[in-house]
Design an enzyme around this catalytic site. Structure first.
Site, mmCIF file in Angstrom:
data_model
loop_
_atom_site.group_PDB
_atom_site.id
_atom_site.type_symbol
_atom_site.label_atom_id
_atom_site.label_comp_id
_atom_site.label_asym_id
_atom_site.label_seq_id
_atom_site.Cartn_x
_atom_site.Cartn_y
_atom_site.Cartn_z
ATOM 1 N N ARG A 139 -10.092 -3.516 9.038
ATOM 2 C CA ARG A 139 -9.411 -2.281 8.659
ATOM 3 C C ARG A 139 -10.200 -1.541 7.588
ATOM 4 N NH1 ARG A 139 -3.197 -2.458 6.789
ATOM 5 N NH2 ARG A 139 -4.129 -3.463 4.971
ATOM 6 N N LYS A 241 -6.548 3.063 4.656
ATOM 7 C CA LYS A 241 -6.008 2.686 3.340
ATOM 8 C C LYS A 241 -6.825 3.334 2.223
ATOM 9 C CE LYS A 241 -3.518 -1.341 1.590
ATOM 10 N NZ LYS A 241 -2.205 -0.725 1.810
ATOM 11 N N GLU A 277 6.551 6.223 7.781
ATOM 12 C CA GLU A 277 6.395 5.033 6.943
ATOM 13 C C GLU A 277 7.273 5.131 5.715
ATOM 14 O OE1 GLU A 277 2.726 3.328 5.639
ATOM 15 O OE2 GLU A 277 1.613 4.241 7.276
#
Length: 394
Positions: A139, A241, A277
């Site tokens: 990721r 992220k 989210e």
């Protein structure tokens, strides 16, 4: 006194932890400075560097029963620099402490940075394990490509995490008392004045013992649906992220907490009608045997815990859908829960939307509890790992 401090500083500077900590015998010295008073530090470190080994169940001086989710500085952090050709050189363990950055560093001026989060657990036999760190590594690579940054290889990432845990092993909580939260960071550390990628990058890993993320502990969460602010937009960086994704949510989050809510649930920025989210975690809704979660299609972070819960749920014969979820479906849901590395699997007791409070089933006989128990069982070594998710730290 000054001479004693000088001797101590010289000794600390002489301590080196090998770049490969494949076993506890290779950890030559590990004095938990955070766990001993300054007056005892010199005495603690005067033992032979060659003879001192950290035992499996040797712990730092921490009140494990009252551990929350806050920074508890540990002993070591890992640092690795990116060379001029775009590849990362061999890193090393340094004492945990402040880092020096040029005021023109890319991360400070243009937010060129990523972070990850994973955890280490202590088994009953004292051995330490990681949960799917390769997924965090991949990721980070995906996010680095989006942010025009080089990134460590999967092997470099996992090795750095292992070394950090091994060097800070006395900070890993006892079984059932929490975990060691590990924070890998990738930042543009080189100076750049004009808007452009940084000329240098630094990969760091630090750690802190933690327990429950929310102040409610394991109690159900009380969530507010945010209608004024968006978390992410199409074509943006919501699916990686990036450090730039988190400060903008603070305004809505603090406002919600001041009103007595645990966290904020965001809707899509285009139509303002589909679930996206919570501030720091993914969301799931349950209706009968059907478990639904918003599809990770660019504005939603593809969480490692999210992915793991989807796989576990399917193994347990639940039907799982990744799809757009209209906010109106919250009216019909039996259960709602959140997932994330920091939060684990957290039940939601209520959601307030348009002034209406909706309540959901929580407690022992719920899908959320079943999934939570299975996930934690695998993470802590109580349930057999049949998926090769667990990485042993030898």
């Amino acid at each position: 006194m000054i001479q004693r401090i000088t001797r101590l500083h010289k000794l600390v500077r002489s301590i080196r932890v090998g770049s490969s900590l494949s076993s506890s015998s290779k950890l030559r010295v590990h004095c938990c400075f955070g766990s001993v008073a300054a007056s005892n530090a010199e005495q603690a470190c005067e033992q032979s560097v060659e003879s001192y080994n950290v035992k499996k169940n040797e712990y730092a001086d921490v009140d494990w029963d009252n551990l929350g989710f806050g920074l508890t500085p540990t002993d070591y952090m890992y640092v690795m620099k990116c060379s001029n050709n775009g590849t990362f050189e061999k890193g090393q363990l340094n004492r945990y402490g402040n880092i020096e950055l040029n005021p023109a560093a890319g991360v400070l001026n243009y937010g060129q940075g990523l972070y990850e989060g994973t955890k280490a657990y202590r088994k009953k036999d004292g051995n330490l394990i990681l949960f799917r760190p390769d997924q965090n590594a991949m990721r980070m690579q995906f996010g680095a490509e989006r942010m025009c940054m080089p990134s460590p290889s999967v092997d470099q990432f996992v090795d750095a995490v292992k070394q950090t845990v091994q060097a800070n092993k006395c900070w890993v909580p006892p079984p059932g008392k929490g975990s060691l939260y590990i924070r890998p960071l990738l930042i543009g550390s080189g100076p750049i004045l004009g808007l452009a990628p940084s000329p240098e990058y630094t990969f760091l890993v630090y750690a802190s013992p933690v327990r429950n993320y929310f102040k409610e502990g394991s109690a159900p969460l009380n969530i507010y649906v945010e209608e004024e602010y968006d978390r992410a937009s199409r074509g943006g960086a919501g699916g990686v992220k990036s450090i730039t994704n988190y400060a903008p949510v603070l305004k809505a989050l603090l406002r919600a907490k001041n009103r007595g809510f645990s966290d904020v649930l965001y809707l899509d920025s285009v139509n303002n009608k589909n679930l996206e989210e919570v501030s720091s975690c993914n969301i799931f809704i349950v209706k009968g045997n059907l478990i639904s979660t918003p599809a990770a299609v660019g504005t939603i972070l593809p969480g490692v815990t999210r992915r793991s819960i989807i796989e576990i749920a399917r193994d347990l014969c639940y039907q799982v859908e990744e799809r757009p979820i209209p906010v109106d479906e919250l009216n019909e849901a039996d259960e709602v829960f959140c997932t994330g590395t920091a939060v684990g699997v957290a039940p939601v007791g209520s959601i307030t939307c348009h002034g209406k409070r909706m309540e959901y089933k929580t407690g022992a006989q719920t899908v959320c509890t079943q999934l939570y128990s299975t996930l934690v069982g695998i993470q802590t070594g109580h349930i057999e790992d049949k998926k090769a998710w667990i990485v042993e730290i030898e």
